[in-house]
Design a protein around this motif. Structure first.
Motif, PDB file in Angstrom:
ATOM      1  N   GLU A   1       0.797  -1.228   0.000  1.00  0.00           N
ATOM      2  CA  GLU A   1       0.000   0.000   0.000  1.00  0.00           C
ATOM      3  C   GLU A   1       0.834   1.286   0.000  1.00  0.00           C
ATOM      4  O   GLU A   1       0.557   2.189  -0.783  1.00  0.00           O
ATOM      5  CB  GLU A   1      -0.953  -0.033   1.203  1.00  0.00           C
ATOM      6  N   PRO A   2       1.865   1.414   0.836  1.00  0.00           N
ATOM      7  CA  PRO A   2       2.669   2.635   0.783  1.00  0.00           C
ATOM      8  C   PRO A   2       3.383   2.825  -0.557  1.00  0.00           C
ATOM      9  O   PRO A   2       3.561   3.948  -1.021  1.00  0.00           O
ATOM     10  CB  PRO A   2       3.685   2.469   1.907  1.00  0.00           C
ATOM     11  N   THR A   3       3.762   1.719  -1.197  1.00  0.00           N
ATOM     12  CA  THR A   3       4.425   1.808  -2.496  1.00  0.00           C
ATOM     13  C   THR A   3       3.480   2.386  -3.537  1.00  0.00           C
ATOM     14  O   THR A   3       3.854   3.268  -4.312  1.00  0.00           O
ATOM     15  CB  THR A   3       4.914   0.419  -2.943  1.00  0.00           C
ATOM     16  N   TYR A   4       2.243   1.899  -3.570  1.00  0.00           N
ATOM     17  CA  TYR A   4       1.260   2.400  -4.537  1.00  0.00           C
ATOM     18  C   TYR A   4       1.004   3.889  -4.317  1.00  0.00           C
ATOM     19  O   TYR A   4       0.922   4.656  -5.267  1.00  0.00           O
ATOM     20  CB  TYR A   4      -0.057   1.647  -4.432  1.00  0.00           C
ATOM     21  N   LEU A   5       0.854   4.268  -3.055  1.00  0.00           N
ATOM     22  CA  LEU A   5       0.594   5.670  -2.753  1.00  0.00           C
ATOM     23  C   LEU A   5       1.793   6.540  -3.116  1.00  0.00           C
ATOM     24  O   LEU A   5       1.631   7.626  -3.676  1.00  0.00           O
ATOM     25  CB  LEU A   5       0.243   5.840  -1.272  1.00  0.00           C
ATOM     26  N   THR A   6       2.986   6.056  -2.829  1.00  0.00           N
ATOM     27  CA  THR A   6       4.191   6.817  -3.154  1.00  0.00           C
ATOM     28  C   THR A   6       4.306   7.040  -4.659  1.00  0.00           C
ATOM     29  O   THR A   6       4.668   8.129  -5.114  1.00  0.00           O
ATOM     30  CB  THR A   6       5.439   6.099  -2.614  1.00  0.00           C
ATOM     31  N   LEU A   7       3.992   6.014  -5.451  1.00  0.00           N
ATOM     32  CA  LEU A   7       4.057   6.169  -6.909  1.00  0.00           C
ATOM     33  C   LEU A   7       3.053   7.204  -7.402  1.00  0.00           C
ATOM     34  O   LEU A   7       3.365   8.023  -8.278  1.00  0.00           O
ATOM     35  CB  LEU A   7       3.825   4.824  -7.579  1.00  0.00           C
ATOM     36  N   ALA A   8       1.841   7.183  -6.858  1.00  0.00           N
ATOM     37  CA  ALA A   8       0.840   8.183  -7.250  1.00  0.00           C
ATOM     38  C   ALA A   8       1.276   9.582  -6.818  1.00  0.00           C
ATOM     39  O   ALA A   8       1.096  10.556  -7.567  1.00  0.00           O
ATOM     40  CB  ALA A   8      -0.515   7.838  -6.638  1.00  0.00           C
ATOM     41  N   LEU A   9       1.855   9.688  -5.635  1.00  0.00           N
ATOM     42  CA  LEU A   9       2.323  10.997  -5.169  1.00  0.00           C
ATOM     43  C   LEU A   9       3.499  11.494  -6.001  1.00  0.00           C
ATOM     44  O   LEU A   9       3.630  12.703  -6.243  1.00  0.00           O
ATOM     45  CB  LEU A   9       2.710  10.922  -3.690  1.00  0.00           C
TER      46      LEU A   9
ATOM     47  N   LEU B   1      -3.927   2.092 -12.061  1.00  0.00           N
ATOM     48  CA  LEU B   1      -4.164   2.323 -10.629  1.00  0.00           C
ATOM     49  C   LEU B   1      -3.428   3.564 -10.143  1.00  0.00           C
ATOM     50  O   LEU B   1      -3.982   4.376  -9.406  1.00  0.00           O
ATOM     51  CB  LEU B   1      -3.729   1.098  -9.825  1.00  0.00           C
ATOM     52  N   PHE B   2      -2.205   3.733 -10.574  1.00  0.00           N
ATOM     53  CA  PHE B   2      -1.418   4.884 -10.126  1.00  0.00           C
ATOM     54  C   PHE B   2      -1.976   6.190 -10.697  1.00  0.00           C
ATOM     55  O   PHE B   2      -2.029   7.200  -9.999  1.00  0.00           O
ATOM     56  CB  PHE B   2       0.046   4.720 -10.531  1.00  0.00           C
TER      57      PHE B   2
ATOM     58  N   PRO C   1      -0.482  20.345  -5.007  1.00  0.00           N
ATOM     59  CA  PRO C   1      -0.648  18.903  -4.850  1.00  0.00           C
ATOM     60  C   PRO C   1       0.686  18.158  -4.772  1.00  0.00           C
ATOM     61  O   PRO C   1       0.748  17.049  -4.264  1.00  0.00           O
ATOM     62  CB  PRO C   1      -1.442  18.480  -6.083  1.00  0.00           C
ATOM     63  N   GLY C   2       1.746  18.786  -5.203  1.00  0.00           N
ATOM     64  CA  GLY C   2       3.066  18.176  -5.090  1.00  0.00           C
ATOM     65  C   GLY C   2       3.618  18.204  -3.685  1.00  0.00           C
ATOM     66  O   GLY C   2       4.663  17.606  -3.400  1.00  0.00           O
ATOM     67  N   ASP C   3       2.944  18.905  -2.781  1.00  0.00           N
ATOM     68  CA  ASP C   3       3.408  19.003  -1.398  1.00  0.00           C
ATOM     69  C   ASP C   3       2.788  17.960  -0.469  1.00  0.00           C
ATOM     70  O   ASP C   3       2.979  18.028   0.746  1.00  0.00           O
ATOM     71  CB  ASP C   3       3.109  20.400  -0.845  1.00  0.00           C
ATOM     72  N   PHE C   4       2.029  17.014  -1.023  1.00  0.00           N
ATOM     73  CA  PHE C   4       1.502  15.940  -0.185  1.00  0.00           C
ATOM     74  C   PHE C   4       2.670  15.209   0.476  1.00  0.00           C
ATOM     75  O   PHE C   4       3.665  14.897  -0.182  1.00  0.00           O
ATOM     76  CB  PHE C   4       0.722  14.913  -1.018  1.00  0.00           C
ATOM     77  N   PRO C   5       2.567  14.925   1.775  1.00  0.00           N
ATOM     78  CA  PRO C   5       3.673  14.208   2.430  1.00  0.00           C
ATOM     79  C   PRO C   5       3.704  12.735   2.016  1.00  0.00           C
ATOM     80  O   PRO C   5       2.660  12.101   1.881  1.00  0.00           O
ATOM     81  CB  PRO C   5       3.349  14.355   3.926  1.00  0.00           C
ATOM     82  N   LEU C   6       4.901  12.214   1.809  1.00  0.00           N
ATOM     83  CA  LEU C   6       5.071  10.802   1.485  1.00  0.00           C
ATOM     84  C   LEU C   6       4.897   9.958   2.740  1.00  0.00           C
ATOM     85  O   LEU C   6       5.169  10.423   3.857  1.00  0.00           O
ATOM     86  CB  LEU C   6       6.458  10.558   0.888  1.00  0.00           C
TER      87      LEU C   6
END
Length: 161
Positions: free
Chosen positions: A42-50, A69-70, A95-100
């Motif tokens: 899950e963190p990997t998928y979110l990190t790729l989208a971010l 999905l990404f 939107p680029g400032d979302f925290p990883l």
């Protein structure tokens, strides 16, 4: 134009009940573990989208799974940013400032903004609930088996986000 009673009678109420139950099952534990992460993927998928949001580069640079999905998660996170800015509960500039996600090891970590996971999990839950209808539509030619297949898709724990 058909009378309202005739159109109301043609609605497939059993399918609506099954999809509603499947939706409840999928959204029931959507905030499980937050703000901590326990799943390795899950963190990997979110990190790729971010990363797509942060860099603007549509290449996820990760080819283990299909990229749709990404892209959908990146679009949903962008929408989260826009709505959050309008409502005033997101204060960062873009939107680029979302925290990883902060990952310690194998997906275990902590989130600075759990709403990121809620949006991604919600998107997955919506598609998973829509797949119940898709199973019904595929199986509707198999008269008695269509309900069994639809019910199994509804209640299967492996098909929940």
């Amino acid at each position: 134009m058909k009378p309202l009673v005739v159109r109301f009678a043609r609605i497939n109420w059993l399918l609506i009940v099954i999809v509603a139950l499947g939706s409840v099952l999928r959204f029931w534990g959507i905030n499980y573990g937050l703000p901590y992460t326990y799943g390795p993927d899950e963190p990997t998928y979110l990190t790729l989208a971010l990363q797509i949001l942060k860099t603007g580069d549509l290449n996820p640079h990760w080819w283990y799974y299909p990229s749709l999905l990404f892209y959908l998660n990146a679009a949903a996170l962008w929408l989260l940013f826009v709505v959050g800015r309008i409502l005033g509960w997101i204060t960062f500039a873009g939107p680029g400032d979302f925290p990883l996600p902060e990952v310690v090891t194998m997906g275990v970590g902590r989130l600075a903004l759990p709403a990121e996971f809620l949006v991604a999990r919600g998107l997955t839950a919506i598609f998973s609930a829509g797949a119940i209808v898709l199973v019904y539509l595929i199986c509707r030619q198999l008269h008695p088996a269509r309900w069994l297949a639809t019910w199994r898709r509804c209640c299967s724990p492996s098909h929940r986000p």
